[in-house]
Design a protein around this motif. Structure first.
Motif: not given
Length: 454
Positions: A39-40, A46-52
């Motif tokens: 989180q900037a 972030l637990d739900d980040s869609p990225f690797d």
């Protein structure tokens, strides 16, 4: 030979110098936070980040409470821009790594180098040392700054000289705003730029150049942004810098370390000004539907419309190039694409260079900021190219410098700040030698046929 890279344990310290450098750093760290699931606003994971999220160690360090802090230093000789970063990223950067002084350089190379800069140097270096000493295996420094500003030109030379003394074996990459032909923020940009280039000419590290005019046109023509802001321009630069460090942060089959840029892109000490392009560049509303082959994407990266610096491609030849692929790209596809590039008659390379291409491949898809819901591209390529065509930009800049200096316009502001008038003449001679070096590099000699390094 293919090398598997997993990222991590090779730290990079980002150093932003001056107004332009700090603003570019803002866009860069916003993108890096996105790519690593951070989180900037406050550095929380972030637990739900869609990225690797990859390896965060190269660019971030973790506090005892799990907060991620950038390995970054933001420095300017006056506080307003850095204060703006504090408001935009209230709890992301460590306070000790945001260093400002009380007096700006007033767009004057001499003030940044001889007057205000000398007073601020130790404070800025203390911030850089703290970040460097916190690294277990420092890979290098990545600078963002402008050639045309007083801080980015004059104060930057002091930092480079001190870093060369304190960290002689550490790689330095610089991403620099070059003066635009028709867009200028200060009338004395030619003075600042030529004086800075002359003072740093013997450094053999890469100074990747781009200008606001070419990047502005890219946003208008490719992204269909009617009135691009500086943030739009800085986001394009941030994507390039993120690609340059992708091999350190994410796994991939072909690894490119920071030192590889200088090794492959700088054929002689003075010719260390590569240009950069990024492809594909498509409007956000069609990214989800965009499909482009590796070959087409690579060819597009050599298209004049994709340039982030203003120069005539047809007026020169390419020297060594480095291409960083990200996403769904295989070794064989990259090789086929590069063979297609060398076959195009409109793209010419110098004959004396035995290795035209250095290639890196990171398997993680690139991220694209898009408001609340960021998305990813299937693949991308960032091309760093050293080209003799850049001599035209230096020639035009030198002509502006000469026209002003012959009338001694604004010279008193520089001599009053500690610069001797003879240094203007020395800078002109250094620039003339650089232009001659570019012309000499276009000479042809016989070389082996093996021109691809994979």
């Amino acid at each position: 030979m293919l090398r598997e890279s997993g990222g991590g344990n090779r730290e990079v310290v980002g150093v932003a110098v001056g107004q332009a450098g700090v603003q570019i750093a803002g866009a860069l760290w916003e993108l890096l936070c996105l790519e690593h699931g951070i989180q900037a606003a406050d550095g929380a994971k972030l637990d739900d980040s869609p990225f690797d999220v990859g390896a965060v160690d190269p660019c971030f360090w973790e506090t005892s409470k799990g907060k991620m802090v950038p390995r970054a230093v933001l420095t300017d000789l006056e506080p307003s821009v850095v204060d703006g970063m504090k408001r935009y990223f209230p709890d992301l950067f460590h306070p000790d790594c945001m260093y400002t002084y009380k007096e700006d350089a007033a767009s004057n190379f001499a003030r940044g180098r001889f007057m205000v800069g000398r007073s601020a140097l130790e404070g800025a270096m203390d911030s850089i040392r703290r970040q460097a000493e916190a690294c277990s295996a420092l890979q290098g420094f990545v600078f963002t700054h402008s050639f045309g500003g007083g801080t980015g030109s004059g104060f930057m030379t002091l930092l480079l000289e001190r870093l060369a003394q304190d960290y002689p074996s550490v790689t330095i990459l610089r991403f620099c705003v070059f003066p635009s032909p028709r867009m200028s923020t200060a009338v004395v940009e030619p003075y600042n730029s030529v004086l800075h280039a002359a003072a740093t000419m013997d450094n053999d590290h890469c100074a990747f150049v781009f200008d606001n005019e070419a990047t502005f046109n890219l946003c208008v023509n490719k992204l269909e942004i009617e009135r691009p802001t500086y943030h739009d321009l800085n986001t394009r630069v941030a994507q390039v810098i993120a690609s340059a460090t992708a091999s350190l942060r994410f796994p991939g089959k072909l690894n490119v370390d920071m030192a590889d840029f200088s090794t492959n892109l700088v054929p002689s000490r003075r010719l260390h000004f590569p240009v950069m392009t990024y492809a594909p560049v498509v409007p956000p509303d069609v990214i989800r539907y965009h499909q482009q082959s590796v070959c087409d994407m690579t060819t597009d990266s050599f298209d004049p419309s994709a340039q982030m610096a203003t120069y005539g491609q047809e007026n020169g030849k390419y020297m060594p190039c480095c291409l960083i692929y990200r996403g769904d790209v295989t070794h064989s596809e990259a090789l086929t694409a590069l063979n297609a590039v060398t076959d195009k008659s409109s793209i010419q390379f110098v004959e004396w260079c035995p290795k035209k291409f250095k290639v890196g491949i990171s398997s993680t898809r690139p991220s694209v900021p898009n408001g609340k819901y960021p998305i990813t591209l299937p693949r991308s390529v960032c091309t760093f190219a050293n080209t003799t065509a850049l001599k035209d930009s230096w020639i035009k800049l030198g002509a502006k410098f000469k026209a002003m200096f012959e009338k001694r316009a604004f010279v008193h502001w520089y001599t009053g700040a500690g610069l001797e008038e003879g240094e203007f003449c020395d800078a002109q001679e250094s620039l003339a030698q650089l232009i001659q070096d570019y012309k000499d590099a276009e000479g042809e000699t016989d070389v082996p046929d093996d021109d691809l390094e994979m």
